[in-house]
Scaffold this active site. Structure first.
Site, mmCIF file in Angstrom:
data_model
loop_
_atom_site.group_PDB
_atom_site.id
_atom_site.type_symbol
_atom_site.label_atom_id
_atom_site.label_comp_id
_atom_site.label_asym_id
_atom_site.label_seq_id
_atom_site.Cartn_x
_atom_site.Cartn_y
_atom_site.Cartn_z
ATOM 1 N N PHE A 1 -1.347 0.928 2.579
ATOM 2 C CA PHE A 1 -1.768 -0.459 1.548
ATOM 3 C C PHE A 1 -2.257 -0.181 -0.243
ATOM 4 C CE2 PHE A 1 -3.016 -0.424 6.258
ATOM 5 C CZ PHE A 1 -3.011 -1.815 6.726
ATOM 6 N N GLU A 2 -0.874 -0.718 -0.607
ATOM 7 C CA GLU A 2 -1.425 -0.550 -1.969
ATOM 8 C C GLU A 2 -3.373 0.401 -2.637
ATOM 9 O OE1 GLU A 2 0.355 -3.692 -3.151
ATOM 10 O OE2 GLU A 2 -1.177 -4.788 -4.193
ATOM 11 N N LEU A 3 -3.962 -0.680 -2.256
ATOM 12 C CA LEU A 3 -5.288 -0.210 -2.571
ATOM 13 C C LEU A 3 -5.619 1.274 -2.136
ATOM 14 C CD1 LEU A 3 -5.516 -2.846 -0.356
ATOM 15 C CD2 LEU A 3 -8.072 -2.725 -1.574
#
Lengths: 335, 254, 335, 254
Positions: D49-51
C-alpha cells in the site's frame, strides 16, 4: 493467517546458498554497532574469494575479510579500527598487496548512503553538493560532476550501488524474515532495500505476532529476505543495543595481534578457523561475554519501547561504571 | 597531575562551540569538548552524530565510538545517516569537528592515503568516514590535529576533506557551500584562518612560537597579537577528568 | 540535563506566529491518516490567504482550505474525498474560479515524496523513471526529462520542494518538540526535514524521558520544530493510530453538504467559524467522538510498541464490528 | 441476492493475482480482490500500500481508505511512501491495480481532468495519487473501470497513468520499464491487451458483445474465443459478502 515460508537456516547454510565467490556484499551498514562479525567469520571459514564489499564504517570486519584473502574490491567510507587505530590488513593489502591487491573506491558516509539510497529508489544516481573539488571525489572514479539544470549549481552525481546481498544484524526477526532493528540504523535500510537479497542475522527469533504489533520497527519487507539466521551474540565485539555492550578491549587486542601477517594468521586460527561456530566463540569468551550482556541489559529489553506517557515516565538510568581499560596504541587515523 | 595537550585541546575546542549551536560532534576529543561546552557556557548546544543520532545532552558515559549504546540511550532522534547528512547539506549544522593524518596551510585534510599514488599508497589511512561531508557542508569547521612536521604540510598528498583549497575563492568555485575551517587546534597551538591561510593565534602553555615554527611543515604565519593559549580552568579540568578518568582520549599522544 | 525551550503554544498562536499569508505549507503528509484538520480549520478562522499547499493525498483538508479561499497554489498528487468521491471546492475553483482560481502542479505520490526527499537531502533534484511520457509529467511544468550520464537511460528529474512550514500530527511530543508518530509516515519525515520549520500538533504531551527512551520513533529533530500544539482529537475526521478511528460518515456528510457554494459556506460556519477551537468541535461531536476513540482504543495504546518476544506474544484482535453506513454517493475519482 | 457487477469484477480481479505475487493493492474493489485471492488460490500473495505498508494477510476489517487503522495493525512493514515506491521502481512489484475516470483503447488512464485544457478543466478529477507510479513501474497492471461510453474513449483527454501509449513500442521509447496494462475489467466485461490494444475477452453474465460495443467509445475488437465471464463461485461470493456486508464497495455503480 497465511504461514510464510520458514527462512531460518544456519549461518553456514546462509553463506553457502546466498554468497557465491565474487558477490557484492554490503555489511556493517549501521556503522560502528550491530556489525555481523559472526557472518564475516563464516565467510572466512567458507573461504569465499573475490568478494566486493560495500559499507560505510565496518570497524574491523572489512579488515578481517581483507586479511583472510576474501576480498577483491571495497566501496567504503572508512576501513580501520575505530577505537584502536589503523587497520593492519587493509594497510598490507594496499601498501604491499598482501595477501592480495584490492581495488578501493573511496566514499564518504553520505556518498555511500546516497549510492545505496539511489538503488533503493530505483534511481540511477542522486546529486549532492558534498565532496565537490576533493581528491576523494576524483579518485573514486564512478562519480560525475554535473551542473544542475534547475539552478546551474555544481553537483556531484553519486551513482546507485546495488549489492547482491546485504547482511543485517538485528535484535529480532520472525521466521518469515520480518526483521526489527533499533538503535542506530546508519545506512542499513537503504542497503537492504537496494540489495538483490538480504540475509538477516537476528539475536532472537520473534513470534510473528510480535513484529506485526509494531511494523514501524521492521527494517525491510520480508520478501526481500532470502535467509534468516538466529544467532545470539553475532555482533561481538561490536555492540547490539539493549542486548550487549561493545567489547572495546577486544578491538585493541585485535589491533595488537594483527600487526604482522603471522600475528593475523594466528588470530584468525584462534578466533575463526579453529572454532566451528559462533556458539563456540562465545563459550571461548566466557565470563567476558556475560559481563558485556549484563552491562547492556541493566535496562530490560522493551522498556525502551513502552509507550508510557506523562503519568508513568521512565526515569533515565545513571551512568554505568566502565571497566578499566589497558593502555591502547596511540596510532590512529581519522574519525 | 599535569595538564596534558589533550586536555588543553579539549578546553580550546569547547570554547569554539557557541550556545545553542548544532554541532556535528565526531569522535575522540570533540566528544569531550562537547561535554565541556554543554556543562559550561553552551547548555543549549545540540550534538549530531553521523549514525543518525541527535542528542541534547551528552552521553553520560565515555564513548569509544559514536555508536556505543550509551550514545543511543537518551538520544532525542535516532534516524538514518542520510537524514542526518541531509541536515548538514541543507546548511542546518553550525559547526563540525574533523581531524586527520595530515593537514596543510589551507586547512585541507588527508585521511585517505600518504604518497603520490592513491592506488599504491605509502601509508593507507582509513578514509573519510563522515569527515569529507562535514568539511564540505558544515557552516564552519574546527580541525584537531597532533602537531608534527610530517603532519602539518605545505600541501597534503590527497585532499579527503576540503579546506580552503589552493587559492582564494576556491570553495565557492568548486561549488562547496559550507564555510570551511575556522580554526586548527593542535597539540602545540591554535591557528585561525585568514583569507584561508592558517595563522598562529596562540601557543599552548609549555610551547612557543619558535617550537611551533620548527614543527610546522609550512612557512609559519604568526598573528600580531599571538599569545599563550588560555589554559583549562579548574572547572573544565574537573569535567574532563570526571568524564575520561582513565585519560583514554585526553592522555594519548595527539 | 539541559532544559530545552518550551515550545508549547495554542493552535491559534502557532498559526499567527508561523504561517503568514503566502506561506508554502505542507500538510496531510501521512496520506489518509493523521491529517491535522484542526490546524486547517485554524487557518480558515485566521483568514489566511494565498497559501501554497504541498502534500500527497490530503483527503478533504485541501478541499476545505481551497473552498475557504485560503489557497493560491497546490502541489499535490491527489485532491479529493477518499471514501466519498470528488472534491467539490477543488472542482469549483478549477472549473469556475470559485472562490478564486488556483494554480495546480500535478504530482504523483512518488514524485511529491521525491521532491521533499531531495530538499531533505539538500539535493537540487532526484531522478526517477516514473511518470515518463505522461501528460502529468508535462503539465506539472517543473520536471525535466534528462538522460542519465551513467547509462544513457531516460529519467525524469524531480526538483526539490522546500516548504516554509510542515505541519505534522502525531500521537505524542515533548515540550522541546521531539515528536513521535507511529502508523503510516507517508512522506511526513521528508516533508519535515525539507521544511524551514515544523509545527507539531500532538495528541498528547509526553514527558521528555518518554521520547528519549525510544529515539527511533522520533520523526524529526526538535531543533527543526518551531511550535508544539497539544490538542487531542486534532485529526478528526481522519484517524490517528491507537487513538481514534476514522469517521467515514463525516466525510460523506461533508461531501453532500459542500455540493454547492451555499452548502459549503454553511458547513464552514457550523464546523469552523462558529466554533472557537477544537475542544468545542469535539464537544459538538459528542458521543460520536467517544465512539471513535473507543473503537481504536480497544487495544491499549502502547500494546503495539511493547517488545515482548516468544513467550508472551501479543495475539491479534478479532475484527471489530463496523457501524452501519448510510448510502453514499457513487461519484468517485481514482484511488 | 443477485450477483452485482462489483462482485463479478472482484472475482475476476482476484483471478488475476497469482500465488506468491507482490501486489500493489490500491483502494476499493482491488482491496477486496486481494482478500479473495489470499483466501482462495493465492495464500502467499503479499499486499503493498502506497502509504508505506506491507501486509501478508488482508486487514481483518473492510477498509474505507488504505490508511485506516485496521490496515496498520498486523502489517509486517510500515515505512515511508518513497521506500515502498522505490520497490516498485526497482521492478520488485509484480502487479498493480488502477482505476480512473477515463480509459482508452491503449489502456491509458485519465484521473486528472476532463477537457482539452488542464488549467481550465470541464471536470476536475482528484489526480494521480499513486496511480501514475503504479502504471509506470509495476510489472503488469490490472485496470478496473465502470463501463460507460463516456469513460471508455478512443483517446483520453489527459494521460495521468500511462498505458501502452499511442503506438507500439511507446513505453520503451519514453523510458518506462513496467509492462503496462494486461487486463481491463469493467462492469460489463474483460479486455486483454494484444500488442497494446484492448481486445474483448469476455462479457459478464447479463451483458453481451453487442451491448459492450454500444457502450464502448472505440471501435471494439473482440477475441475469437470471446465467452461469458466465469461468474463468482459460491465460495468467492461468501468471502466478498462477509468482508463487505453492506456492499459499500461491491454494490455501488461502477
Amino acid at each position: 493467517m497465511t504461514e510464510g515460508r520458514n527462512k531460518v537456516v544456519t549461518m553456514a547454510e546462509s553463506v553457502r546458498r546466498h554468497v557465491p565467490d565474487g558477490a557484492r556484499v554490503a555489511l556493517g551498514c549501521a556503522l560502528e554497532p550491530a556489525i555481523p562479525f559472526a557472518f564475516a567469520h563464516e565467510l572466512v571459514r567458507a573461504r569465499r574469494r573475490d568478494l566486493r564489499l560495500v559499507g560505510p564504517i565496518s570497524d574491523v570486519a572489512f579488515d578481517l575479510l581483507i586479511g583472510a584473502g576474501c576480498v577483491a574490491e571495497v566501496d567504503a567510507a572508512w576501513v580501520g579500527n575505530v577505537s584502536a587505530g589503523l587497520a593492519h590488513c587493509y594497510r598490507r593489502a594496499m601498501e604491499q598487496g598482501i595477501p592480495r591487491g584490492i581495488v578501493v573506491r573511496d566514499h564518504s558516509n553520505f556518498s555511500i548512503g546516497l549510492s545505496l539510497l539511489a538503488a533503493a529508489l530505483g534511481s540511477p544516481y542522486i546529486p549532492t553538493r558534498s565532496l565537490l573539488g576533493t581528491d576523494l571525489a576524483r579518485a573514486n572514479g564512478t562519480f560525475r560532476e554535473a551542473t544542475s539544470p534547475f539552478d546551474g549549481s555544481k553537483t556531484l552525481l553519486i551513482p546507485a550501488i546495488e549489492p547482491d546481498v546485504t547482511v543485517l544484524a538485528v535484535q529480532r526477526c520472525d521466521e518469515d524474515g520480518n526483521a526489527q532493528l533499533w538503535g542506530p540504523w546508519g545506512v542499513s535500510q537503504e542497503a537492504a532495500l537496494a540489495a538483490k537479497q538480504v540475509i538477516v542475522v537476528a539475536d532472537e527469533l520473534a513470534e510473528r505476532e510480535v513484529v506485526r504489533a509494531d511494523p514501524n520497527r521492521t527494517i525491510v519487507p520480508a520478501f526481500k529476505v532470502a535467509a534468516v539466521v538466529i544467532q545470539s551474540g553475532a555482533c561481538h565485539p561490536s555492540p547490539l543495543q539493549d542486548r550487549y555492550d561493545r567489547d572495546h578491549e577486544f578491538f585493541h587486542e585485535y589491533h595488537r595481534a594483527t600487526r604482522t601477517v603471522e600475528g593475523f594468521d594466528a588470530w584468525v586460527r584462534e578466533w575463526v578457523l579453529d572454532l566451528p561456530d559462533r556458539d563456540a566463540y562465545l563459550a571461548k569468551l566466557g565470563d567476558r561475554w556475560e559481563a558485556l550482556c549484563r552491562r547492556e541489559q541493566v535496562r530490560p529489553p522493551g522498556a525502551q519501547t513502552e509507550a508510557k506517557t506523562r503519568s508513568s515516565a521512565l526515569r533515565a538510568q545513571g551512568p554505568l561504571p566502565l571497566e578499566p581499560l589497558a593502555r591502547v596504541d596511540p596510532e590512529r587515523g581519522s574519525e | 597531575m599535569n595538564v596534558t595537550p589533550g586536555e588543553i585541546m579539549v578546553a580550546q575546542a569547547a570554547r569554539e562551540i557557541r550556545d545553542g549551536e548544532r554541532v556535528f560532534v565526531g569522535m575522540r576529543l570533540p566528544l569531550i569538548a562537547f561535554v565541556v561546552a554543554k556543562r559550561t557556557h553552551a547548555p543549549n548546544a545540540v550534538g549530531l552524530f553521523e549514525l543518525g543520532i541527535v542528542r541534547d545532552e551528552p552521553s553520560p558515559e565515555l564513548l569509544y565510538t559514536m555508536g556505543d549504546p550509551p550514545n543511543v540511550r537518551g538520544a532525542t532522534w535516532c534516524a538514518r545517516t542520510v537524514d542526518l547528512m541531509g541536515l548538514l547539506a541543507r546548511g542546518e549544522v553550525d559547526v563540525g569537528f574533523i581531524g586527520g593524518a595530515e593537514v596543510d596551510r589551507r586547512g585541507d585534510l588527508n585521511t585517505t592515503a600518504i604518497g603520490p599514488d592513491r592506488a599504491h599508497p605509502t601509508v593507507q589511512l582509513p578514509g573519510s568516514g563522515g569527515g569529507a561531508d562535514i568539511a564540505s557542508l558544515a557552516k564552519r569547521l574546527i580541525v584537531i590535529m597532533p602537531h608534527d612536521k610530517r603532519r602539518l604540510r605545505e600541501r597534503v598528498d590527497f585532499v579527503t576533506t576540503p579546506g580552503h583549497g589552493p587559492e582564494r575563492g576556491w570553495r565557492g568555485r568548486v561549488g562547496l557551500r559550507g564555510g570551511g575551517p575556522s580554526v586548527l587546534i593542535t597539540t602545540l597551538g591554535v591557528f585561525r584562518f585568514v583569507d584561508g591561510d592558517a595563522v598562529l593565534a596562540s601557543y599552548h602553555p609549555g610551547a612557543s612560537v619558535e617550537r611551533i615554527r620548527a614543527e610546522t611543515g609550512w612557512d609559519l604565519r604568526v598573528a600580531d597579537d599571538v599569545r599563550e593559549t588560555e589554559p583549562p580552568s579548574h572547572t573544565v579540568l574537573t569535567i574532563v577528568r570526571g568524564y575520561d578518568p582513565q585519560g583514554f582520549w585526553t592522555r594519548r599522544g595527539e
